[in-house]
Scaffold this active site. Sequence first.
Site: not given
Ligand code: NAD
Length: 259
Positions: A141, A154
């Site tokens: 991130s 985080y």
């Molecule tokens: P999201 O909430 O859309 O998806 C999260 C996924 O992780 C889902 O499939 C959920 O079922 C799974 N998950 C959550 N807890 C879990 C657990 N205990 N065991 C197994 N699976 C689990 O989130 P996203 O925005 O797609 O984020 C995905 C990654 O990207 C994360 O690591 C997040 O930190 C990172 N990220 C997101 C953003 C953003 O702006 N959305 C920015 C930077 C980094």
Amino acid sequence: MLNGKNAIVTGSTSGIGHGIADALAKAGVNVMLNGLGTADDNKDAIAQVSAHGGKVNFSPANMMKPDEIAAMIDLANTEFGSVDILVNNAGIQFVSPIEDFPPDKWDAIIAINLTAAFHAIRKVVPGMKTRNWGRIINTASAHSLVASPFKSAYVSAKHALAGLTKTVALEVATNKITCNCISPGYVWTPLVEKQIPDTMKARNMTKEQVINEVLLKAQPTKEFVTVEQVAALTMFLCSDDAAQITGANLSIDGGWTAE
Ligand code: NAD
């Protein structure tokens, strides 16, 4: 060149992970999907990735549980024969001032966003070394590079994930295995949408103020990153052209961390 390779993408029933899994499947990669809930709960996400015609499987492994992470990797080895590409993507967020930050939320964020990657990497590296090829990609991130208030767990987990990425890259550098992290800014996914109410509370703001004055304020382009853009960068890192990119932390953040 990726056709017929085998991948695990953690947290791939939603958001960024689902986009990455979809792009891999489109390129002919067999994909182990993972996320919370049962296969039935995630049937739409599974069907979309399956539509590309390759082998698709689902593991409900909870990334807080090392034995379930090991079982997911065993399942991929049994079903596909190997794990060539590992994308450690599952992640959660919680927003709170440090003095009110619930210790159980701290533990969960460190377990899912950081420790799960350690457990998965250590299990797939021996096979990658034997086959002399591998790609490990960690979804970090912008918060692996800079901090924001109220996101202590985080930010800590993502900074550490970038450190883990560099360390693993050095350890496997002569085995034709690369290990990199991708650092998106704000991508419009359920993870971002869900933190808006807590941020509204923590900062005493309206939803529109959180979007414009907190989220997009950080991004000079004033646009959200798309899931497809993160997936495209992942696909490049999996390619032969990226064989000399390892230990890198690649920003895709609309200029956020350039400031
Ligand atoms: P999201 O909430 O859309 O998806 C999260 C996924 O992780 C889902 O499939 C959920 O079922 C799974 N998950 C959550 N807890 C879990 C657990 N205990 N065991 C197994 N699976 C689990 O989130 P996203 O925005 O797609 O984020 C995905 C990654 O990207 C994360 O690591 C997040 O930190 C990172 N990220 C997101 C953003 C953003 O702006 N959305 C920015 C930077 C980094």
